[in-house]
Each structure stands twice: as structure tokens, then as C-alpha cells.
Design a protein around this motif. Structure first.
Motif, PDB file in Angstrom:
ATOM      1  N   ASP A  63       0.962  -1.104  -0.166  1.00  0.00           N
ATOM      2  CA  ASP A  63       0.103   0.008  -0.098  1.00  0.00           C
ATOM      3  C   ASP A  63       1.047   1.120   0.037  1.00  0.00           C
ATOM      4  OD1 ASP A  63      -1.741   2.085   0.310  1.00  0.00           O
ATOM      5  OD2 ASP A  63      -3.033   0.919   1.897  1.00  0.00           O
ATOM      6  N   PHE A  64       0.922   1.779  -1.117  1.00  0.00           N
ATOM      7  CA  PHE A  64       2.096   2.812  -1.212  1.00  0.00           C
ATOM      8  C   PHE A  64       1.440   4.107  -0.471  1.00  0.00           C
ATOM      9  CE2 PHE A  64       3.718   6.708  -3.393  1.00  0.00           C
ATOM     10  CZ  PHE A  64       4.919   6.512  -3.210  1.00  0.00           C
ATOM     11  N   GLU A  65       0.128   4.427  -0.664  1.00  0.00           N
ATOM     12  CA  GLU A  65      -0.548   5.542  -0.122  1.00  0.00           C
ATOM     13  C   GLU A  65      -0.133   5.585   1.438  1.00  0.00           C
ATOM     14  OE1 GLU A  65      -4.732   7.805   0.265  1.00  0.00           O
ATOM     15  OE2 GLU A  65      -4.301   6.713  -1.510  1.00  0.00           O
ATOM     16  N   ALA A  66      -0.248   4.388   2.146  1.00  0.00           N
ATOM     17  CA  ALA A  66      -0.066   4.143   3.432  1.00  0.00           C
ATOM     18  C   ALA A  66       1.320   4.390   3.743  1.00  0.00           C
ATOM     19  CB  ALA A  66      -0.526   2.817   3.940  1.00  0.00           C
ATOM     20  N   GLN A  67       2.239   4.239   3.002  1.00  0.00           N
ATOM     21  CA  GLN A  67       3.653   4.487   3.150  1.00  0.00           C
ATOM     22  C   GLN A  67       3.804   5.884   3.024  1.00  0.00           C
ATOM     23  OE1 GLN A  67       6.763   2.209   1.419  1.00  0.00           O
ATOM     24  NE2 GLN A  67       5.490   0.359   1.364  1.00  0.00           N
ATOM     25  N   CYS A  68       2.987   6.577   2.207  1.00  0.00           N
ATOM     26  CA  CYS A  68       3.640   8.217   1.937  1.00  0.00           C
ATOM     27  C   CYS A  68       2.962   8.826   3.004  1.00  0.00           C
ATOM     28  CB  CYS A  68       2.621   8.529   0.871  1.00  0.00           C
ATOM     29  SG  CYS A  68       3.430   8.343  -0.707  1.00  0.00           S
ATOM     30  N   ARG A  69       1.606   8.490   3.579  1.00  0.00           N
ATOM     31  CA  ARG A  69       1.242   9.204   4.780  1.00  0.00           C
ATOM     32  C   ARG A  69       2.158   8.912   6.146  1.00  0.00           C
ATOM     33  NH1 ARG A  69      -3.402  11.514   3.547  1.00  0.00           N
ATOM     34  NH2 ARG A  69      -4.397  10.720   1.507  1.00  0.00           N
ATOM     35  N   SER A  70       2.505   7.651   6.276  1.00  0.00           N
ATOM     36  CA  SER A  70       3.448   7.462   7.371  1.00  0.00           C
ATOM     37  C   SER A  70       4.814   8.241   7.138  1.00  0.00           C
ATOM     38  CB  SER A  70       3.671   5.821   7.552  1.00  0.00           C
ATOM     39  OG  SER A  70       4.501   5.411   8.402  1.00  0.00           O
ATOM     40  N   VAL A  71       5.453   8.345   5.960  1.00  0.00           N
ATOM     41  CA  VAL A  71       6.541   8.864   5.918  1.00  0.00           C
ATOM     42  C   VAL A  71       6.330  10.440   6.401  1.00  0.00           C
ATOM     43  CG1 VAL A  71       6.820   9.501   3.616  1.00  0.00           C
ATOM     44  CG2 VAL A  71       8.767   8.973   4.918  1.00  0.00           C
ATOM     45  N   PHE A  72       5.217  10.992   5.957  1.00  0.00           N
ATOM     46  CA  PHE A  72       5.088  12.400   6.282  1.00  0.00           C
ATOM     47  C   PHE A  72       4.787  12.632   7.714  1.00  0.00           C
ATOM     48  CE2 PHE A  72       3.236  13.015   1.655  1.00  0.00           C
ATOM     49  CZ  PHE A  72       4.405  13.391   1.248  1.00  0.00           C
ATOM     50  N   ASP A  73       4.116  11.654   8.245  1.00  0.00           N
ATOM     51  CA  ASP A  73       3.990  11.793   9.881  1.00  0.00           C
ATOM     52  C   ASP A  73       5.101  11.685  10.379  1.00  0.00           C
ATOM     53  OD1 ASP A  73       1.297  11.799   9.266  1.00  0.00           O
ATOM     54  OD2 ASP A  73       0.948   9.864   9.625  1.00  0.00           O
ATOM     55  N   ASN A  74       6.098  10.701  10.110  1.00  0.00           N
ATOM     56  CA  ASN A  74       7.517  10.527  10.739  1.00  0.00           C
ATOM     57  C   ASN A  74       8.207  11.734  10.550  1.00  0.00           C
ATOM     58  OD1 ASN A  74       6.815   7.911  11.653  1.00  0.00           O
ATOM     59  ND2 ASN A  74       7.762   6.938   9.899  1.00  0.00           N
ATOM     60  N   VAL A  75       8.207  12.487   9.541  1.00  0.00           N
ATOM     61  CA  VAL A  75       9.099  13.848   9.240  1.00  0.00           C
ATOM     62  C   VAL A  75       8.514  14.632  10.305  1.00  0.00           C
ATOM     63  CG1 VAL A  75       9.464  15.754   7.802  1.00  0.00           C
ATOM     64  CG2 VAL A  75       9.672  12.995   6.768  1.00  0.00           C
ATOM     65  N   HIS A 104       2.435   9.642  -9.285  1.00  0.00           N
ATOM     66  CA  HIS A 104       1.115  10.218  -9.334  1.00  0.00           C
ATOM     67  C   HIS A 104       0.564  10.095  -7.933  1.00  0.00           C
ATOM     68  CE1 HIS A 104      -0.123   6.145  -9.940  1.00  0.00           C
ATOM     69  NE2 HIS A 104      -1.410   6.546  -9.384  1.00  0.00           N
ATOM     70  N   VAL A 105       0.580   9.097  -6.992  1.00  0.00           N
ATOM     71  CA  VAL A 105      -0.035   9.039  -5.732  1.00  0.00           C
ATOM     72  C   VAL A 105       0.801   9.804  -4.922  1.00  0.00           C
ATOM     73  CG1 VAL A 105      -0.301   7.219  -3.934  1.00  0.00           C
ATOM     74  CG2 VAL A 105      -0.833   6.528  -6.190  1.00  0.00           C
ATOM     75  N   TYR A 106       2.192   9.581  -4.862  1.00  0.00           N
ATOM     76  CA  TYR A 106       3.032  10.678  -4.098  1.00  0.00           C
ATOM     77  C   TYR A 106       2.666  12.163  -4.125  1.00  0.00           C
ATOM     78  CZ  TYR A 106       6.700  13.454  -2.524  1.00  0.00           C
ATOM     79  OH  TYR A 106       7.543  14.355  -1.700  1.00  0.00           O
ATOM     80  N   ASN A 107       2.428  12.436  -5.650  1.00  0.00           N
ATOM     81  CA  ASN A 107       2.404  14.025  -6.021  1.00  0.00           C
ATOM     82  C   ASN A 107       0.818  14.399  -5.283  1.00  0.00           C
ATOM     83  OD1 ASN A 107       3.467  15.947  -6.969  1.00  0.00           O
ATOM     84  ND2 ASN A 107       2.450  15.978  -8.903  1.00  0.00           N
ATOM     85  N   ARG A 108      -0.050  13.359  -5.587  1.00  0.00           N
ATOM     86  CA  ARG A 108      -1.528  13.891  -4.769  1.00  0.00           C
ATOM     87  C   ARG A 108      -1.295  14.013  -3.339  1.00  0.00           C
ATOM     88  NH1 ARG A 108      -5.022  10.269  -2.815  1.00  0.00           N
ATOM     89  NH2 ARG A 108      -4.080   8.600  -3.713  1.00  0.00           N
ATOM     90  N   ILE A 109      -0.783  13.282  -2.474  1.00  0.00           N
ATOM     91  CA  ILE A 109      -0.837  13.308  -1.213  1.00  0.00           C
ATOM     92  C   ILE A 109       0.215  14.429  -0.567  1.00  0.00           C
ATOM     93  CG2 ILE A 109      -0.268  11.896   0.822  1.00  0.00           C
ATOM     94  CD1 ILE A 109      -0.796   9.453  -0.615  1.00  0.00           C
ATOM     95  N   TYR A 110       1.226  14.586  -1.331  1.00  0.00           N
ATOM     96  CA  TYR A 110       2.112  15.814  -1.079  1.00  0.00           C
ATOM     97  C   TYR A 110       1.346  17.093  -1.165  1.00  0.00           C
ATOM     98  CZ  TYR A 110       6.375  18.695  -1.585  1.00  0.00           C
ATOM     99  OH  TYR A 110       7.429  19.548  -1.399  1.00  0.00           O
ATOM    100  N   ALA A 111       0.596  17.195  -2.205  1.00  0.00           N
ATOM    101  CA  ALA A 111      -0.385  18.275  -2.146  1.00  0.00           C
ATOM    102  C   ALA A 111      -1.360  18.604  -1.181  1.00  0.00           C
ATOM    103  CB  ALA A 111      -1.152  18.346  -3.510  1.00  0.00           C
ATOM    104  N   GLU A 112      -1.612  17.464  -0.479  1.00  0.00           N
ATOM    105  CA  GLU A 112      -2.625  17.364   0.791  1.00  0.00           C
ATOM    106  C   GLU A 112      -1.598  18.069   2.034  1.00  0.00           C
ATOM    107  OE1 GLU A 112      -4.538  13.973   1.828  1.00  0.00           O
ATOM    108  OE2 GLU A 112      -4.814  13.482  -0.100  1.00  0.00           O
ATOM    109  N   TYR A 113      -0.520  17.555   2.050  1.00  0.00           N
ATOM    110  CA  TYR A 113       0.320  18.003   3.308  1.00  0.00           C
ATOM    111  C   TYR A 113       0.888  19.091   3.035  1.00  0.00           C
ATOM    112  CZ  TYR A 113      -0.208  13.359   5.404  1.00  0.00           C
ATOM    113  OH  TYR A 113      -0.843  12.069   6.131  1.00  0.00           O
ATOM    114  N   PHE A 114       1.166  19.836   1.858  1.00  0.00           N
ATOM    115  CA  PHE A 114       2.306  20.816   1.606  1.00  0.00           C
ATOM    116  C   PHE A 114       1.289  22.197   0.971  1.00  0.00           C
ATOM    117  CE2 PHE A 114       5.322  17.483   1.988  1.00  0.00           C
ATOM    118  CZ  PHE A 114       6.244  18.108   2.936  1.00  0.00           C
TER     119      PHE A 114
END
Length: 144
Positions: A63-75, A104-114
């Protein structure tokens, strides 16, 4: 000479080598590579959100989306434990193991967080990371 200090926290995943979570140099904070593993687990493979491996270490579920969210939370945790904040990020380098599948998944989630903070960003595809993760971030922030 600028003051230099090392920062580590048990609220973020334990580093997989001999390095701190961050180093403060003057008013800059340099984070070591941060992955999506969950803090508090010594089993590297089972600590990756959304990752399930078979007994041979092959992917069963991913689940790449779960990994993205988790890495942002860790940062965010490392920034806050260091006396900085998400809004003080000035540079983000992203390492992806599969640009075509995951960008594309990373870019979408990045836009939410940043959406309120627009640090400089570089995204690089790499062959692999030292643990079974698909994303790692290297960040620089200011610190008061």
C-alpha cells in the motif's frame, strides 16, 4: 563556528544504522533519510504500513499511499521533537523505488500535506532502499 547538535527521538522509527534522526547546525535542521516504518517496532519488515511479505520475503500486499502518509507523519514527528515544524521545511528530497507506479500517488498526497508550505522539492527514482520500503524523504528545515 555554528553550534552543532544531534537529535534522536523514540517517537520516530529507530534508524537502521549509526546515525541520528537529525542534526542542528546554526538555525538549520538536517534530517537523515526518513522512511515510513512505524516507531516502536524492532522488526523492520512488519513495521512498514501496508506491507505484507510471505515467508520468503516476497510481497503479498503493498500500500504505497499508506507508506506516503506514514513517512510524512514521521518527518513531522522528527521536526517537532527537534524544535522545528512542518511549516519550517525549506527543502525536501524524495526517493521513490518506482517512479512510474508511485509518482502520481505521491504527488497527490504531497499536495494535501504541503498546500500551505511550498518547500523546494526534488524527486528521484532509485533502485532500492535498505529496507522493504518504497519511499524515503531527506529534508532540511529552519529552526528557531
Amino acid at each position: 563556528m555554528a553550534e552543532v547538535s544531534r537529535i534522536s527521538t523514540n517517537k520516530a522509527p529507530k534508524p537502521v544504522g549509526l546515525y541520528p534522526h537529525a542534526r542542528k547546525v546554526g538555525n538549520l535542521l538536517f534530517l537523515s533519510g526518513v522512511g515510513p516504518r512505524v516507531a516502536g517496532s524492532d522488526d523492520i519488515d512488519s513495521a512498514v504500513p501496508g506491507l505484507k511479505l510471505d515467508k520468503n520475503g516476497n510481497f503479498i500486499e503493498f500500500d504505497f499511499e499508506a507508506q506516503c502518509r506514514s513517512v510524512f507523519d514521521n518527518v513531522r514527528i522528527i521536526l517537532e521533537e527537534s524544535g522545528s515544524s512542518w511549516d519550517q521545511l525549506v527543502d525536501v528530497t524524495v526517493f521513490l523505488v518506482n517512479m512510474k507506479r508511485d509518482f502520481h500517488v505521491y504527488n497527490r498526497i504531497y499536495a494535501e500535506y504541503f498546500k500551505d508550505n511550498l518547500p523546494c522539492r526534488t524527486t528521484v527514482e532509485i533502485n532500492s532502499l535498505p529496507t522493504p520500503i518504497a519511499i524515503e524523504l531527506k529534508c532540511i528545515a529552519t529552526i528557531d
